[in-house]
Design a protein around this motif. Structure first.
Motif, PDB file in Angstrom:
ATOM      1  N   CYS A   1      -9.261   2.996   7.580  1.00 10.15           N
ATOM      2  CA  CYS A   1      -8.387   3.683   6.640  1.00 10.15           C
ATOM      3  C   CYS A   1      -7.330   4.489   7.412  1.00 10.15           C
ATOM      4  O   CYS A   1      -7.648   5.410   8.147  1.00 10.15           O
ATOM      5  CB  CYS A   1      -9.241   4.607   5.775  1.00 10.15           C
ATOM      6  N   PHE A   2      -6.083   4.105   7.259  1.00  9.92           N
ATOM      7  CA  PHE A   2      -5.039   4.770   8.037  1.00  9.92           C
ATOM      8  C   PHE A   2      -3.793   5.101   7.209  1.00  9.92           C
ATOM      9  O   PHE A   2      -3.365   6.256   7.139  1.00  9.92           O
ATOM     10  CB  PHE A   2      -4.657   3.896   9.235  1.00  9.92           C
ATOM     11  N   ALA A   3      -3.247   4.070   6.540  1.00  7.74           N
ATOM     12  CA  ALA A   3      -1.972   4.249   5.847  1.00  7.74           C
ATOM     13  C   ALA A   3      -2.038   5.388   4.837  1.00  7.74           C
ATOM     14  O   ALA A   3      -1.114   6.202   4.736  1.00  7.74           O
ATOM     15  CB  ALA A   3      -1.577   2.951   5.154  1.00  7.74           C
TER      16      ALA A   3
ATOM     17  N   TYR B   1      -4.104   6.894  16.370  1.00  8.29           N
ATOM     18  CA  TYR B   1      -2.645   6.801  16.282  1.00  8.29           C
ATOM     19  C   TYR B   1      -2.006   8.089  16.755  1.00  8.29           C
ATOM     20  O   TYR B   1      -1.055   8.093  17.534  1.00  8.29           O
ATOM     21  CB  TYR B   1      -2.275   6.473  14.835  1.00  8.29           C
TER      22      TYR B   1
ATOM     23  N   GLN C   1      -1.951   8.706   6.664  1.00  6.06           N
ATOM     24  CA  GLN C   1      -0.629   8.890   7.251  1.00  6.06           C
ATOM     25  C   GLN C   1       0.374   9.313   6.178  1.00  6.06           C
ATOM     26  O   GLN C   1       1.166  10.218   6.375  1.00  6.06           O
ATOM     27  CB  GLN C   1      -0.223   7.571   7.937  1.00  6.06           C
ATOM     28  N   LEU C   2       0.304   8.667   5.010  1.00 10.14           N
ATOM     29  CA  LEU C   2       1.295   8.927   3.972  1.00 10.14           C
ATOM     30  C   LEU C   2       0.998  10.180   3.165  1.00 10.14           C
ATOM     31  O   LEU C   2       1.900  10.834   2.674  1.00 10.14           O
ATOM     32  CB  LEU C   2       1.383   7.737   3.024  1.00 10.14           C
TER      33      LEU C   2
ATOM     34  N   TYR D   1      -6.776   7.382  12.218  1.00  3.33           N
ATOM     35  CA  TYR D   1      -5.573   8.201  12.248  1.00  3.33           C
ATOM     36  C   TYR D   1      -5.488   8.956  13.566  1.00  3.33           C
ATOM     37  O   TYR D   1      -4.423   9.082  14.158  1.00  3.33           O
ATOM     38  CB  TYR D   1      -5.528   9.182  11.074  1.00  3.33           C
TER      39      TYR D   1
ATOM     40  N   SER E   1      -1.252  13.251   6.547  1.00  2.00           N
ATOM     41  CA  SER E   1      -1.068  13.211   8.009  1.00  2.00           C
ATOM     42  C   SER E   1      -2.255  13.838   8.726  1.00  2.00           C
ATOM     43  O   SER E   1      -2.106  14.551   9.715  1.00  2.00           O
ATOM     44  CB  SER E   1       0.219  13.931   8.418  1.00  2.00           C
TER      45      SER E   1
ATOM     46  N   THR F   1       0.472   4.161  -2.701  1.00  3.00           N
ATOM     47  CA  THR F   1       0.163   5.500  -2.225  1.00  3.00           C
ATOM     48  C   THR F   1       1.177   6.522  -2.732  1.00  3.00           C
ATOM     49  O   THR F   1       0.812   7.636  -3.119  1.00  3.00           O
ATOM     50  CB  THR F   1       0.118   5.512  -0.685  1.00  3.00           C
TER      51      THR F   1
ATOM     52  N   SER G   1       0.826  -1.203   0.000  1.00  6.07           N
ATOM     53  CA  SER G   1       0.000   0.000   0.000  1.00  6.07           C
ATOM     54  C   SER G   1       0.864   1.258   0.000  1.00  6.07           C
ATOM     55  O   SER G   1       0.481   2.288  -0.551  1.00  6.07           O
ATOM     56  CB  SER G   1      -0.953  -0.008   1.187  1.00  6.07           C
ATOM     57  N   VAL G   2       2.049   1.177   0.592  1.00  8.28           N
ATOM     58  CA  VAL G   2       2.926   2.352   0.610  1.00  8.28           C
ATOM     59  C   VAL G   2       3.344   2.694  -0.823  1.00  8.28           C
ATOM     60  O   VAL G   2       3.269   3.848  -1.251  1.00  8.28           O
ATOM     61  CB  VAL G   2       4.164   2.097   1.497  1.00  8.28           C
TER      62      VAL G   2
END
Lengths: 304, 386
Positions: free
Chosen positions: A241-243, A263, A246-247, A260, A250, A132, A128-129
């Protein structure tokens, strides 16, 4: 254990089978208890304390204070709203789109079908990174392909700051979430459509059903278990849904979500040195929402 | 039952040169020609893979017709969708909609046609009454036994009052007892609903008992079309002769001897005169002395007390007691011959069966001998009123 007439098996035999059954379960049970059940319990207990990064052991018991405070926390309420927008928009669109694509491709011959499945499944298996980051480039204010195309075709005059403008940011994230979410439902729907009993379809055709009626009255009810599964996993995915956030942002430009914010509160909020209790309370609320929504989906599907 | 909305239901079905070639170039049905009269009950029968189901499915519109014309009531139907053909079909595996109750299953087709609710209700209850499934109307199919499901499947078809009623091996998933019972019910049902039926089966008993006419198929070709009596009494070829009749017809390599106007056959070491009517036919067809395949049904072989030139002699191999008759497997020469002997014709000592190794003499009923050309496998005797 399988249903057995009691007299068919001696009690000792039943006991022996039960014990060996549990022994087989043991390895995964240890992991499940250690990494799922115990953290969940700690989370619930923690949500009733003021624990933070500096607390030794459990924090002080504060009752439901964290939960009450949450409803007065504007950031949380906004995150909750955003989360719901994501769920409400992405779940039906993912479901409908994947159904549409699978209906179109499930009858294709082997190779072509595999190619389509591969294309739609690729974003799921790609990290996913990585996905993204590619999207981040495409959305880029100055060098992104979206701005380039829209400007060259004259649709916009000025570059749009896709991820920095709260008008667009959440929708940009929903779009990425959508592309990474449709893969699995498509694969599932293709197999569900292929598994619909062909004689039922033929019976309906002879009974006088149009293609649409065949789909709606015969195939769709047959696919209900698949649909339910897809609804539930997509709902959970969307809630969590987080990554992406975050990416990409933020949590800025109006894209904060509960996941998010949990976290952020637990690990980023430096002035409070990580407010574990408060973050855990949010986790509990998120779990309750997911549980409720899933239960509702089960109920509706059953009625159908 | 009268037609829905007061219309008169009439349907002739013609299949003209129908051919089915699959994408993989396999031809499943070759040049199928059949005229089905209004209200006729036609049975397509044959071993599996003979193309009978494919033919039915082409009539239903579930398979494309590769060549030829399908007419229902004189209208070409090749390119008409199944839903617009006004046919109903009962499937082998029932194909009931699992998520609907029995009532909804039966009402489905009428709902699609936007028939008023009261009328649907009336028709469904009427059909349920006929089929004795009224008490199951609110159940889902999975809560029914095989026989009940099949009734629902039939009910779903009859509420439609279709022009043509198609049945694809409807009884083959049922156990033997239930199958006999349902077969009788289909005969009764047929009298009540009186429409055109096309029924597919691999079971010759169903074919014989249900059909007005039977179409016997093999490898995609029609072997014979005729009434049950015709195909039984005068099979067109060796395949039909062997397919229809239980136990199977016995076949022998034999020599036909033409002597002036008289014919006889030499089978193993016996020589049998043929009946005058057979002789007349052979003569009319201009058949001379030649090698033939002789066919004789087990029930057309009779015991003879003593040996004679027209008798065959054999040793009993197996004696199967069926109650009212004995099926006797006898080895004569190197051949296994099956005889069907009514127990009433047996002497007291043989009533319980005839023991292994007993020597018996038997002869064929000379008016019921069938003669086939060993090369073409066709019947040598032309069929009357064909």
């Amino acid at each position: 254990m399988a249903k057995q007439p009691k007299s068919a098996m001696s009690r000792a035999l039943v006991r022996r089978e039960t014990i060996s059954g549990y022994l087989f379960l043991l390895p995964s049970l240890i992991f499940f208890v250690g990494f799922v059940i115990i953290p969940m319990v700690i989370c619930i207990v923690n949500s009733l304390t003021d624990a933070n990064m500096n607390t030794q052991g459990l924090g002080n018991f504060v009752g439901l204070k964290n939960f009450i405070d949450l409803w007065k926390d504007d950031t949380f309420l906004e995150a909750l709203k955003n989360t719901f927008v994501i769920v409400i928009v992405s779940v039906p669109t993912v479901c409908a789109f994947s159904l549409w694509v699978s209906s179109a491709i499930y009858k294709l011959n082997g190779k072509l079908l595999s190619a389509f499945r591969c294309i739609f499944y690729l974003p799921v298996v790609t990290g996913s990174v990585a996905v993204t980051v590619v999207w981040k480039w495409m959305y880029d204010n100055y060098t992104g392909v979206f701005n380039y195309v829209l400007k060259s075709t004259g649709l916009i005059e000025k570059n749009i700051n896709w991820l920095g403008d709260s008008k667009y940011a959440l929708w940009c994230i929903i779009l990425i979430l959508f592309t990474t979410s449709v893969g699995q439902p498509i694969v599932l729907y293709v197999s569900a459509l292929g598994n619909v009993d062909q004689s039922l379809v033929e019976a309906a055709q002879v009974d006088g059903a149009t293609n649409f009626q065949v789909f709606w009255k015969v195939k769709w009810p047959q696919m209900m278990p698949t649909t339910l599964y897809i609804l539930v996993i997509t709902t959970i995915n969307s809630f969590q849904c987080f990554a992406l956030i975050q990416l990409l942002t933020s949590g800025g430009s109006g894209t904060n979500t509960v996941m998010y914010y949990i976290y952020y509160t637990a690990f980023k909020l430096t002035e409070k040195a990580g407010h574990f209790g408060y973050a855990n309370a949010m986790g509990v609320i998120l779990a309750i929402f997911i549980g409720l929504l899933s239960a509702l989906q089960f109920k509706l599907a059953k009625e159908k | 039952m009268h037609g829905s909305y007061g219309r008169v239901i009439m349907a002739t079905v013609s299949l003209k040169g129908i051919k089915k070639i699959y994408d993989n170039k396999v031809t499943a049905v070759h040049d199928f020609n059949l005229e089905i009269a209004d209200k006729e009950f036609i049975v397509l029968v044959g071993p599996s893979g003979c193309g009978k189901s494919t033919t039915l499915r082409m009539v239903a519109g579930l398979e494309d017709i590769s060549e030829g014309d399908l007419l229902i009531d004189g209208k070409r139907m090749n390119d008409v969708e199944p839903k617009d053909r006004d046919i109903a079909m009962v499937f082998q595996n029932y194909a009931l909609y699992p998520h609907m109750t029995v009532y909804e299953n039966m009402a489905f087709a009428l709902k699609l046609r936007k028939v008023p609710k009261e009328e649907i209700d009336k028709k469904v209850r009427e059909a349920a009454e006929i089929l004795d499934i009224t008490q199951y109307l609110e159940r889902k199919p999975k809560a029914l036994s095989g026989g009940q499901r099949q009734r629902v499947a039939i009910g779903r078809a009859i509420v439609r009052s279709p022009r043509v009623f198609l049945m694809d091996e409807p009884l083959s998933n049922l156990d033997a007892k239930l199958r006999n019972q349902m077969r009788a019910e289909i005969i009764k049902l047929r009298q009540r609903i009186d429409t055109t039926f096309i029924y597919v089966t691999h079971d010759q008993t169903e074919a014989m008992t249900l059909g007005d006419r039977i179409v016997i198929m093999k490898d995609g070709y029609i072997q014979q079309i005729g009434t049950p009596q015709q195909v039984f009494d005068h099979p067109a070829n060796i395949f039909v002769a062997g397919f229809i009749g239980m136990p199977q017809m016995n076949f022998f390599d034999a020599q036909l001897i033409a002597d002036g106007g008289h014919y006889s056959v030499k089978v193993l070491d016996a020589t049998m005169e043929l009946a005058p009517e057979i002789e007349a036919k052979l003569k009319a067809a201009g058949v001379g002395s030649k090698a033939v395949t002789l066919g004789i049904r087990p029930e057309h072989i009779s015991f003879s007390g003593e040996n004679g030139p027209h008798c065959l002699t054999g040793k009993v191999d197996v004696s199967e007691m069926m109650g009212s008759e004995i099926h006797l497997h006898v080895t004569a020469g190197d051949r296994d011959v099956v005889l069907r002997v009514p127990t009433t014709e047996l002497s007291a000592e043989h009533k319980a069966g005839i023991s292994y190794g007993t020597e018996v003499h038997f002869t064929f009923r000379r008016d019921l001998i069938h003669l086939f050309d060993p090369e073409t496998e066709q019947n040598l005797l032309p069929l009357e009123n064909a």
